[in-house]
Design a protein around this motif. Structure first.
Motif, PDB file in Angstrom:
ATOM      1  N   HIS A 289      22.300  53.446  -0.077  1.00 12.96           N
ATOM      2  CA  HIS A 289      22.748  52.008  -1.596  1.00 12.96           C
ATOM      3  C   HIS A 289      23.584  51.516  -2.811  1.00 12.96           C
ATOM      4  CE1 HIS A 289      21.987  51.551  -6.061  1.00 12.96           C
ATOM      5  NE2 HIS A 289      20.974  51.672  -6.039  1.00 12.96           N
ATOM      6  N   ARG A 290      24.920  51.562  -1.901  1.00 12.48           N
ATOM      7  CA  ARG A 290      25.498  51.173  -2.113  1.00 12.48           C
ATOM      8  C   ARG A 290      26.222  50.013  -1.249  1.00 12.48           C
ATOM      9  NH1 ARG A 290      28.451  55.879  -3.678  1.00 12.48           N
ATOM     10  NH2 ARG A 290      29.213  56.275  -1.194  1.00 12.48           N
TER      11      ARG A 290
ATOM     12  N   ALA B  32      14.310  50.208   0.145  1.00 13.67           N
ATOM     13  CA  ALA B  32      14.952  49.714  -0.454  1.00 13.67           C
ATOM     14  C   ALA B  32      13.817  47.974   0.367  1.00 13.67           C
ATOM     15  CB  ALA B  32      16.441  49.042  -0.085  1.00 13.67           C
TER      16      ALA B  32
ATOM     17  N   HIS C 223      14.828  44.426   2.366  1.00 12.78           N
ATOM     18  CA  HIS C 223      16.027  43.572   2.273  1.00 12.78           C
ATOM     19  C   HIS C 223      15.974  42.117   2.062  1.00 12.78           C
ATOM     20  CE1 HIS C 223      16.426  46.646   6.014  1.00 12.78           C
ATOM     21  NE2 HIS C 223      17.250  46.826   4.799  1.00 12.78           N
TER      22      HIS C 223
ATOM     23  N   ASP D  74      17.587  44.560  -2.100  1.00 13.24           N
ATOM     24  CA  ASP D  74      17.083  44.902  -3.517  1.00 13.24           C
ATOM     25  C   ASP D  74      16.593  46.886  -3.465  1.00 13.24           C
ATOM     26  OD1 ASP D  74      16.286  45.109  -6.146  1.00 13.24           O
ATOM     27  OD2 ASP D  74      14.032  43.903  -5.615  1.00 13.24           O
ATOM     28  N   VAL D  75      16.783  48.016  -3.936  1.00  8.66           N
ATOM     29  CA  VAL D  75      16.796  49.035  -4.023  1.00  8.66           C
ATOM     30  C   VAL D  75      15.508  49.202  -5.659  1.00  8.66           C
ATOM     31  CG1 VAL D  75      17.331  51.213  -4.483  1.00  8.66           C
ATOM     32  CG2 VAL D  75      18.839  49.216  -3.340  1.00  8.66           C
TER      33      VAL D  75
ATOM     34  N   THR E 202      22.703  46.608  -1.801  1.00  8.19           N
ATOM     35  CA  THR E 202      22.946  46.647  -2.660  1.00  8.19           C
ATOM     36  C   THR E 202      24.462  45.574  -2.095  1.00  8.19           C
ATOM     37  OG1 THR E 202      22.329  48.366  -4.238  1.00  8.19           O
ATOM     38  CG2 THR E 202      24.062  46.513  -5.538  1.00  8.19           C
ATOM     39  N   GLU E 203      25.391  45.737  -1.786  1.00  4.25           N
ATOM     40  CA  GLU E 203      26.704  45.058  -0.955  1.00  4.25           C
ATOM     41  C   GLU E 203      25.908  43.634  -0.718  1.00  4.25           C
ATOM     42  OE1 GLU E 203      29.569  47.089   0.047  1.00  4.25           O
ATOM     43  OE2 GLU E 203      30.269  48.399  -2.002  1.00  4.25           O
TER      44      GLU E 203
END
Length: 116
Positions: free
Chosen positions: A75-76, A100, A102, A84-85, A79-80
């Motif tokens: 998740h981290r 997610a 991409h 988009d989760v 997101t970085e």
């Protein structure tokens, strides 16, 4: 984030008819479970799914399931990197997952096998 492998998602009309083929192909027995109104059989690198068309329509939008060591780390990282989760993390029968999108628009499920 460590990627451990990928599982191909296959929507089938008749799970009972499809399972023997994939068990022989993968050389492994199916692990079966239900998720909502969908019946699932995990066989080797294949995730067979059967159920109402309305639910399968959503599942068909996910290209593959990617096994990771830790969904929170995924998740981290995602997101970085600008992904988009869109769902999760949530518990599953064997761990946790998230969905997610991409930056290129591809949608993947990320799953770990951690028990909560």
């Amino acid at each position: 984030m460590d990627i451990l492998g990928a599982t191909l998602r296959v929507c089938v009309d008749d799970l009972e008819a499809a399972v023997p083929f994939y068990e022989r192909l993968a050389g492994a027995p199916a692990l079966r479970f239900g998720r909502g109104g969908v019946q699932v059989a995990a066989v080797g690198c294949f995730l067979l799914m059967s159920g109402p068309q309305s639910e399968l329509e959503v599942l068909r939008k996910v290209a593959a399931t990617i096994a990771v060591t830790d969904v929170d780390e995924a998740h981290r990282t995602l997101t970085e990197m600008g992904a988009d989760v869109i769902a999760g993390p949530v518990p599953t029968p064997v761990g946790r997952n998230l969905i997610a999108r991409h930056p290129d628009g591809s949608v993947y499920e990320y799953a770990d096998r951690r028990q909560e």
